[in-house]
Design an enzyme around this catalytic site. Structure first.
Site, PDB file in Angstrom:
ATOM      1  N   HIS A 117      12.367  56.835  63.692  1.00  0.00           N
ATOM      2  CA  HIS A 117      13.460  57.779  64.164  1.00  0.00           C
ATOM      3  C   HIS A 117      14.847  57.124  63.950  1.00  0.00           C
ATOM      4  CE1 HIS A 117       9.971  60.444  66.218  1.00  0.00           C
ATOM      5  NE2 HIS A 117      10.060  60.406  64.908  1.00  0.00           N
ATOM      6  N   TYR A 118      15.060  56.147  63.220  1.00  0.00           N
ATOM      7  CA  TYR A 118      16.518  55.509  63.491  1.00  0.00           C
ATOM      8  C   TYR A 118      17.456  56.632  62.699  1.00  0.00           C
ATOM      9  CZ  TYR A 118      14.931  54.511  58.380  1.00  0.00           C
ATOM     10  OH  TYR A 118      14.522  54.821  57.107  1.00  0.00           O
TER      11      TYR A 118
END
Length: 586
Positions: free
Chosen positions: A522-523
């Site tokens: 989930h960068y």
């Protein structure tokens, strides 16, 4: 016959309308994109109203929406997901992440923190390689960002009509749901797409047959005459006119798989634009390669400076994930993320079970040959050997570890992971170029747990997981004689990152969090609103250029961002389309 009667009979007229709706609906149309072709077939020079770089989670819905009124070029560096079992079949999830071949839809990168990660390289982007969980952002998140709440909900529904499904829980996931309720993660919110405190079953982009549906499916909404989609088109840079008071983006340079160069330009018209939707890695990287970024950093690569923008690449963040493996005395189903506990202290509890993390071996011819297991994201091939010094992580050492793990009985790997993900996060880092090749990964540092709030949430999340494991609801899937300390020791041995372990990993949850940190993919950040782009996602300081993707987020939305990234593509596409139609009197 129906058409002949339509003018005289109301029922027949209604039937005609229903038939027309069914024939035109996205669900009824087969995936046969006549507007898609390989970039090798592209002309040397072409012209469009909008050029979108990145056919990913945001780029596909954005292109589909804008194509309804304008001429759009969508450039995707990867291939098609259709017919690719690595994408379409749920059971191939971790095997795909472990695939480091040049043609893999997942491109592996290792952050400067030593955490192994993946970025997509396929039409549909991250929705093609993720764990499939679908959930909206909270209303508070939507309002804080500045989106219109009703328009956002309409955009979510547009996405959900094609890609979101109601999963049926197997016994392991159902036990996790009951366990979360038993330890106080309440109320029970049942099945919902909404982000609500308590325990819920979220949506899934996998249907009841385990087939993945992706952002690429949203291109069914596109007007075929309004869009050209080029696959395996590697964008090298954005072209700017720099003679005036402000630089103006007016085209892109891209290469096909044979290395031939092509150029695409914007048609004449001040509302035509180039839009970066290349993701949190690709969008800041392409801005820098095009001359928009920190001046000193760009000059070190002899990149001609277009705009000194020091915030490009800053604010990079990745939600840290820490997991505990729970061996099971009972068989477990194959499952990815379906249930989530949304706690009051800022940690999300989720789980996955079965062969999605360690694919079981299959007997060979005559039952004599036993092919080695692929351990997915926990494999020695992918994770290498986290418990030995870096210089000893040789191919030979990896081969020995692979062979040793392959000899273990299948029952050793029966069970699942219960994980916690930190809200936010508060810890941030930065991204820099390594070289001038847009296909190579830039260098990115996330600074996991550099902020004490993230570490506190991790510890609280692991403590809650311990209570779930010890709950009556989960007792059929745990061995009663395994203490938390023993489970932590087992988990700490998995090669999930390149960080060294410490002797007190099983005794200090703080140390366990730091040593066993993983990505949950989930960068975000690098082109944040208010720093690199304005509230309309226009790049500050230049004209005719926007960034619309997860790189603009200051925090990850909900418990999983993919629904919101797809929503954002649709939301901004509608907004841009309608504003332009009104302004031009179309």
């Amino acid at each position: 016959y129906v058409l002949a009667m339509a003018s005289d009979q109301p029922f027949a007229r209604a039937l005609v309308i229903i038939c027309a709706i069914l024939c035109c609906s996205p669900q009824a149309r087969a995936v046969n994109y006549t507007f898609a072709r390989d970039a090798t077939r592209a002309p040397a020079v072409s012209y469009y109203d909008y050029i979108i770089v990145g056919g990913g989670t945001a780029g596909c819905p954005l292109a589909a929406t804008l194509s309804q009124r304008f001429r759009v070029l969508l450039l995707e560096r990867g291939g098609s997901p259709y017919g690719d079992q690595r994408v379409e079949n749920m059971t191939h999830f971790t095997a795909t992440l472990a695939d480091t071949s040049a043609g893999s839809p997942a491109q592996r990168f290792v952050s400067e923190d030593g955490v192994i990660n993946s970025r997509p390289r396929v039409l549909g982007g991250g929705s093609c390689i993720n764990a499939g969980f679908y959930t909206r952002a909270s209303d508070e998140y939507v309002l804080d960002v500045g989106w219109d709440l009703e328009a956002a909900k309409a955009a979510y529904r547009w996405v959900e009509d094609v890609v979101a499904f109601h999963p049926e829980l197997g016994p392991w996931q159902a036990a996790l749901q009951r366990g979360l309720m038993e330890v106080g993660v309440a109320p029970d919110n049942g099945f919902t797409f909404d982000h609500i405190d308590g325990t819920k079953v979220g949506g899934s982009i996998f249907d009841d047959k385990g087939r993945r549906h992706t952002a690429a499916d949203l291109l069914r909404y596109a007007r075929p005459e309004g869009i050209d989609l080029l696959l395996r088109a590697r964008v090298a840079k954005i072209l700017f006119n720099v003679g005036g008071a402000r630089s103006v983006a007016h085209g892109v340079v891209f290469h096909d798989s044979r290395g031939r160069m092509h150029k695409a330009y914007l048609n004449t018209g001040r509302r035509n634009e180039i839009i970066l939707s290349a993701g949190a890695m690709g969008s800041p990287q392409l801005l820098m390669l095009s001359g928009v970024g920190p001046a000193d950093h760009l000059r070190s690569f002899n990149i001609t400076l277009v705009l000194n923008q020091s915030a490009v690449g800053q604010g990079m963040a990745d939600n840290p994930m820490n997991a505990i493996f729970v061996p099971s005395p009972s068989p477990v189903e194959v499952s990815l993320i379906q249930v989530v506990g949304i706690t009051h202290f800022g940690s999300y509890i989720e789980g996955a079970s079965g062969s999605n993390w360690a694919n079981p071996r299959h007997q060979g011819s005559g039952g004599n040959r036993r092919p080695p297991r692929n351990f997915g994201m926990f494999s020695p091939q992918t994770g290498q050997l986290a418990t030995v010094p870096p210089k000893q992580r040789t191919p030979e050492a990896i081969a020995r570890a692979t062979e040793a793990m392959s000899q273990l009985d299948d029952s050793v790997f029966r069970g699942g992971f219960i994980l916690e993900k930190v809200l936010g996060p508060a810890s941030t880092g930065h991204l820099e170029l390594r070289n001038l090749n847009p296909d190579d990964n830039p260098a990115v540092t996330f600074n996991y747990f550099s902020h004490p709030e993230d570490l506190r949430r991790c510890v609280e999340g692991l403590t809650l997981i311990e209570r779930v494991i010890q709950s009556k609801s989960f007792q059929n899937f745990t061995y009663p004689y395994f203490s938390l300390e023993e489970l932590l020791n087992i988990t700490a041995e998995f090669p999930v990152n390149l960080l060294p372990r410490h002797d007190n990993d099983s005794k200090s949850l703080e140390q366990f969090c730091k040593d066993t940190v993983m990505t949950i993919w989930h960068y975000h950040g690098g082109c944040q609103v208010g720093r690199v782009v304005d509230a309309e996602y226009r790049v500050l300081g230049v004209d005719a250029l926007r960034v619309i993707d997860g790189s603009t987020f200051n925090a990850s939305p909900g418990t999983n961002p993919q629904a919101t990234v797809m929503m954002l593509g649709r939301y901004m596409g509608v907004k841009m389309r309608d504003e332009r139609v009104r302004a031009e009197g179309l």
